[in-house]
Design a protein around this motif. Structure first.
Motif, PDB file in Angstrom:
ATOM      1  N   ARG A  87      70.536  46.841  50.004  1.00 53.60           N
ATOM      2  CA  ARG A  87      71.133  45.668  49.382  1.00 53.60           C
ATOM      3  C   ARG A  87      71.380  45.986  47.925  1.00 53.60           C
ATOM      4  O   ARG A  87      70.544  46.614  47.277  1.00 53.60           O
ATOM      5  CB  ARG A  87      70.187  44.465  49.459  1.00 53.60           C
ATOM      6  N   LEU A  89      71.483  44.544  44.277  1.00 53.37           N
ATOM      7  CA  LEU A  89      70.980  43.364  43.573  1.00 53.37           C
ATOM      8  C   LEU A  89      71.970  42.952  42.491  1.00 53.37           C
ATOM      9  O   LEU A  89      72.807  43.753  42.063  1.00 53.37           O
ATOM     10  CB  LEU A  89      69.612  43.670  42.965  1.00 53.37           C
ATOM     11  N   PRO A  90      71.879  41.686  42.046  1.00 53.13           N
ATOM     12  CA  PRO A  90      72.819  41.176  41.042  1.00 53.13           C
ATOM     13  C   PRO A  90      72.890  42.055  39.797  1.00 53.13           C
ATOM     14  O   PRO A  90      73.936  42.182  39.181  1.00 53.13           O
ATOM     15  CB  PRO A  90      72.254  39.809  40.679  1.00 53.13           C
ATOM     16  N   ASN A  91      71.774  42.686  39.434  1.00 50.82           N
ATOM     17  CA  ASN A  91      71.765  43.507  38.220  1.00 50.82           C
ATOM     18  C   ASN A  91      72.255  44.930  38.486  1.00 50.82           C
ATOM     19  O   ASN A  91      72.216  45.777  37.602  1.00 50.82           O
ATOM     20  CB  ASN A  91      70.361  43.529  37.612  1.00 50.82           C
TER      21      ASN A  91
END
Lengths: 250, 250
Positions: A87, A89-91
DNA sequence: CGCTAGTTTGATCCGGGTCAATGCTGGTGG
DNA sequence: CCACCAGCATTGACCCGGATCAAACTAGCG
């Protein structure tokens, strides 16, 4: 975990024309990883029927198998190589949520869309089935369906196990657990002994257990110097099992 | 995570005579958390049939609902309070793998034994069903079965999400994510706004997100002082959503 | 043989763990 | 009604493990 790596991974992997080869399945009955796969539930008759709906796909390193959010219209059984399940991640960091080894079954989320992405860590081959064909086949072969269910249970269990690994544990404990868990998985495939293949990169291992690549490398080196393992090309050899198990429990 | 806590938790919790109260279900149709629970899939007729096979159970704080490894012969729907789902690691640490909120469904592993333990974090009530009764009922009510499946999907998704939270993230990112995810879950139950109940202890939060209790406390205090949240008894009030979301993304 | 991606190793720094003291709160009994 | 107590939360001081940054090294591979 490192931001650059995940970005690179994406930009270097063309999303179009992902599959390198795509040909008929040759002969499932001679397939060496069949005993370790969901196909082990099929007898000769069902097997040839199954063969007819599958195609062999091969993926060069870094090629994407499927992406999180995409419609899941194909499912896979890995036959050789290694698939990374991850996955983003947003960052921008990448969390690897699992590795697909030969025999592993991938790509059938409960919903209609994938909840994680998958790409090839090394040159990889897999049997590919259209989701609809596959589901229809499974519904006509109860033993196979049950076997699929088992596979799902195992995956869920591995995920839960991994959750307990990711917490605030020491680096050597994480690495020791990782080596032992990879060994256990290879054992099911080829019954190997103290030699544990690790086809993935140090970065992949770090993104899986939650450590920086430098720390991963240092920890492997330390375990080697302590005589617990020996680093060999693309893997390790376990020299001192009790010590490794003890470390894993910390 | 702290070793002493998990040990205490166990020794203080008698394994015998766990359930404090056990009486007939009064009136499911008036149950306030029904919309948020699997029971929402039942019409009036099915509901009274369902009522007949359930019992209300209540648990004092620290009482065990079930233990990892035990045969899973009862399933639960939480109606009030909070249940902690956890695994005890070989080194004695406790990893909380989830929280059971009102409306949540617990205790139906894929196999016949529980893969994690559950206990009450605060005074808690739940509807209890014998596994066999429950499964038979479900197999006769297709909509209900589908709803159960949805619940399982949600749980799996939460677990995957949690995996990405546990990695090497900063303390304020972990706490911010935690607050936002608890808020999202309460929203589904009572549509609350900026006020987020947190009935669990600081230790529980730490064992969930992978932080020391001291760090959890300090981080809450810091967020409070920065004006992002306000600490209130048994919860927080979110003052600055954008800031909190930004922190959660780090 | 030289290029490139990956790995190892070093130096430094900082976040969060650890240990311990103090503060707070709700429950109990005199 | 208040004093006391137990359990939890907060805060401080200190230290260590692992992140970060950067350089050197190595192994494939054309």
């Amino acid at each position: 975990m490192s931001m650059p790596t995940s970005i690179e991974t994406l930009s270097r992997s063309p999303t179009a024309n992902r599959v390198r080869g795509l040909k008929l399945l040759a002969n499932c009955s001679r397939c060496s990883i069949r005993p370790a796969s969901v196909c082990s539930a099929l007898d000769a008759g069902a097997l040839s029927e199954f063969e007819a709906i599958g195609r062999e796909a091969s993926f060069a390193p870094r090629m994407i198998v499927f992406m999180e959010g995409e419609r899941a219209d194909a499912v896979y059984t890995v036959t050789s190589g290694l698939v990374r399940l991850f996955r983003l991640l947003p960052n921008g960091q990448r969390q690897i949520v699992g590795f697909g080894l030969p025999g592993d079954f991938l790509g059938l989320p409960r919903g209609e869309r994938h909840v994680y992405s998958a790409d090839a860590a090394v040159g990889t081959t897999a049997c590919r089935f259209h989701r609809q064909d596959f589901i229809m086949f499974a519904e006509n072969h109860t033993r196979f369906l049950r076997r699929l269910h088992d596979a799902a249970v195992k995956a869920l269990d591995l995920a839960q196990e991994q959750m307990t690994q990711l917490g605030p544990r020491r680096a050597d404990a994480k690495i020791a657990s990782f080596i032992l868990s990879m060994r256990a998985r290879w054992m099911e495939i080829n019954g190997a002994g103290e030699s544990v293949p690790l086809p993935m990169s140090r970065q992949d291992i770090g993104d899986y257990v939650g450590l920086n690549i430098a720390t991963v490398s240092r920890t492997f080196t330390r375990l080697d110097r302590q005589g617990v393992i020996r680093i060999v090309p693309k893997g390790v050899r376990i020299l001192n099992f009790p010590a490794l198990r003890q470390l894993a429990e910390q």
